[in-house]
Design a protein around this motif. Structure first.
Motif, short mmCIF file in Angstrom:
data_model
loop_
_atom_site.label_atom_id
_atom_site.label_comp_id
_atom_site.label_asym_id
_atom_site.label_seq_id
_atom_site.Cartn_x
_atom_site.Cartn_y
_atom_site.Cartn_z
N ASP A 158 26.06 145.16 171.35
CA ASP A 158 24.92 144.24 171.21
C ASP A 158 24.94 143.74 169.77
N ALA A 159 24.88 142.42 169.63
CA ALA A 159 24.93 141.85 168.28
C ALA A 159 23.54 141.35 167.88
N ASN A 160 23.06 141.84 166.75
CA ASN A 160 21.79 141.36 166.21
C ASN A 160 22.10 140.35 165.12
N ILE A 161 21.48 139.16 165.27
CA ILE A 161 21.82 138.06 164.36
C ILE A 161 20.56 137.41 163.83
N SER A 162 20.57 137.14 162.54
CA SER A 162 19.47 136.34 161.97
C SER A 162 20.05 135.46 160.88
N THR B 25 14.09 136.61 161.29
CA THR B 25 13.86 137.32 162.56
C THR B 25 15.17 137.33 163.35
N ARG B 26 15.50 138.48 163.93
CA ARG B 26 16.79 138.60 164.62
C ARG B 26 16.66 138.36 166.12
N ALA B 27 17.72 137.86 166.67
CA ALA B 27 17.86 137.85 168.13
C ALA B 27 18.96 138.85 168.45
N ILE C 180 28.35 134.86 168.42
CA ILE C 180 27.71 134.84 167.09
C ILE C 180 27.68 133.41 166.55
N GLU C 181 28.80 132.71 166.67
CA GLU C 181 28.85 131.32 166.17
C GLU C 181 27.81 130.46 166.87
N TYR C 182 27.72 130.61 168.18
CA TYR C 182 26.74 129.83 168.93
C TYR C 182 25.33 130.15 168.45
N GLU C 183 25.06 131.44 168.28
CA GLU C 183 23.71 131.89 167.93
C GLU C 183 23.32 131.40 166.52
N ILE D 175 16.83 125.48 165.17
CA ILE D 175 15.40 125.76 165.32
C ILE D 175 14.69 125.66 163.97
N VAL D 176 15.28 126.31 162.96
CA VAL D 176 14.64 126.34 161.65
C VAL D 176 14.61 124.95 161.03
N GLU D 177 15.71 124.19 161.19
CA GLU D 177 15.77 122.83 160.63
C GLU D 177 14.71 121.93 161.25
N GLU D 178 14.38 122.21 162.50
CA GLU D 178 13.36 121.38 163.16
C GLU D 178 11.95 121.90 162.92
N GLY D 179 11.84 122.87 162.01
CA GLY D 179 10.52 123.37 161.65
C GLY D 179 10.01 124.48 162.54
N GLY D 180 10.84 124.95 163.45
CA GLY D 180 10.39 126.01 164.35
C GLY D 180 10.65 127.40 163.80
#
Ligand code: ADP
Ligand code: MG
Length: 481
Positions: free
Chosen positions: A201-205, A216-218, A233-236, A243-248
């Protein structure tokens, strides 16, 4: 994604790896762990979660847990304990999983990947769940019913949790590959991602570059190969940056990687520890591991992959060759046998990395599936070093040796392949070649000396590669004047 956008962010990755321990029986029950048995044939009242049964800890599981911990530079605390993790799922008949929560068997370890240290927070023992087989007519997605196979339930697992120390998909892959090498070399796990004996399981933030506060990690599940791990990982990373660039805001959740559509999909919100209502397993005593026990296991530690690579390099192998051999455990163990028998490392490596590896790859087999023995390879190398046969002939017969198990000397004798070193015999053939090619001889004499290669080639052809190449070179030059 534009690289400039990527450059604004730093990626943080931590991996949770489940390794299935290769014990004969399960962690708390006597049923077997063999893969591929008839569904529900390897079960018992304990595995089925019948009322009144008691789990009994398998000592071999603890041995393997300690061995892995030591290989990962962990501390093995004097005391660890088991806990119940409650959740409902049809592949978990007891309604809880026995795991280790706050006192795991291994803590505070690390491994080094290309000079970078990756921390290992902990490794704990737990039982695997069963398997659901989605059997409806419409396949997995729209199946109308599922079947449960509890053969896997109760198989011992070691969950190895890394620190969030990785900063790229390359590093995550390298960490995972080294972890797999280690568990395979110490013999505790097959390390087969495709078959699920090792799962990740890969945790990525992500966080703005230079920040010290992690995002926050997924958590990404369902990655079944090293390349899938990198792709996921690359996709994530891209998904989170978008998401972050769009202000989310990235939400903490578990996502599933789909290697066909090459994307992650939300599976469920991430549970927190308190959701599981952990409590100490009342049916098992805390486990006290004496220092003598740890020492006994330490004394049996086989050579680890990193030490093997360094030893091969000290024998004159390049870093690349050393790594490639260590990646293929079967070849490395074979190579070690060959070295023990006293073969010259460089010649042995050329055969192993060349003809042998190519043959194995083509047939998708391991060296142990062939009939080649270390003794026979060593004999072949001796024939080359003595000058009985040329290196080329060696390359020609090695495949036969793998197929038939015959000794090199037997094949050489049967087919008359021994090297012609007799000067007069070689000279005769050289003369014959010169006589047959007057035009080339004239051009050579007029200064086109590169033609020597042509003449030598003709002689080798004539002798089916059996002439001693150095003698051919010298004698040909002499004849051409
Ligand atoms: P859980 O069981 O809730 O997933 P664990 O403690 O078992 O929690 O595992 C957490 C994993 O997530 C560890 O590998 C850790 O390194 C990693 N991790 C923690 N925080 C982050 C973060 N912000 N970004 C990426 N990985 C993280
Ligand atoms: Mg976890």
């Amino acid at each position: 994604m534009e690289s400039s956008l990527r450059d604004k962010y730093e990626v943080v990755i931590g991996l949770e790896v489940h390794a299935q321990l290769k014990t004969k029986s399960k962690i708390f029950a006597p049923d077997g762990t063999e893969f591929g048995k008839e569904p529900n044939s390897e079960t018992s009242p304990i595995t089925l979660g019948m009322p009144g049964v008691l789990p009994v800890l398998n000592k071999e599981v603890v041995n393997m847990g300690i061995l892995t911990g030591l290989a990962l530079n962990c501390e093995i605390p004097e005391r660890c304990k088991f806990d119940r993790k409650q959740y409902f799922y049809p592949d978990l008949p007891k309604g809880y999983q026995i795991s280790q929560y706050d006192e795991p068997i291994c803590i505070n370890g690390h491994i080094d990947i290309k000079g970078k240290r990756i921390g290992i927070t902990r490794a704990h023992l737990e039982e695997d769940a069963g398997k659901l087989v989605h059997a409806g007519a419409d396949g997995i997605a729209g199946s109308s019913y599922s079947l449960v196979d509890l053969n896997r339930a109760g198989t011992p697992l070691l969950e190895i949790v890394s620190e969030p120390d990785m900063r790229s998909s390359d590093e995550a892959r390298a960490y995972m590959e080294e972890l797999r090498n280690i568990v395979r070399y110490i013999g505790v796990c097959d390390g087969n991602l495709e078959e699920g004996s090792m799962r990740c399981d890969a945790n990525i933030s992500i966080m703005p570059k230079g920040s010290k506060v992690f995002g926050t990690r997924a958590e990404i599940k369902n990655v079944n190969s090293f390349s899938a791990l990198q792709r996921a990982i690359e996709y994530e990373i891209d998904r989170q940056i978008e998401i972050v660039e769009e202000g989310g805001e990235v939400v903490q959740e578990t996502r599933l990687w789909d290697d066909n559509s090459r994307e992650t999909k939300s599976m469920r919100g991430k549970e927190d520890a308190h959701d599981y209502r952990y409590f100490p397993e009342p049916d098992l005593m805390p486990l006290v591991i004496s220092r003598e026990w740890v020492q006994e296991i330490k004394d049996k530690m086989p050579e680890l992959p990193e030490a093997k690579r360094r030893r091969y390099m000290s024998l004159g192998l390049s870093e690349y060759d050393a790594s490639v051999i260590v990646e293929q455990m079967g070849l490395a163990l074979f190579f070690d046998e060959v070295l023990k028998l006293g073969a010259t490392p460089k010649i042995a490596v050329n055969f192993i990395m060349g003809e042998i590896a190519a043959y194995l790859k083509e047939d998708h087999i391991e060296i142990t599936d062939t009939k080649l023995t270390p003794e026979n390879l060593v004999e072949l190398i001796a024939l080359i070093e003595k000058g009985t046969i040329s290196n080329n002939i060696g390359k020609q017969i090695i495949v036969d040796m793998m197929k038939t198990g015959e000794k090199a000397s037997a094949i050489v004798e049967k087919r008359g392949l021994s090297q012609i070193s007799d000067e007069s015999a070689i000279k005769e053939i050289c003369q014959k070649v010169a006589d047959a090619n007057p035009e080339q001889v004239a051009r050579y004499k007029a200064g086109k000396v590169q033609l020597l290669g042509f003449f030598v080639g003709q002689v080798m052809k004539e002798t089916k590669g059996r002439a001693n190449p150095k003698a051919v070179n010298d004698l040909m030059k002499e004849i051409l004047g």
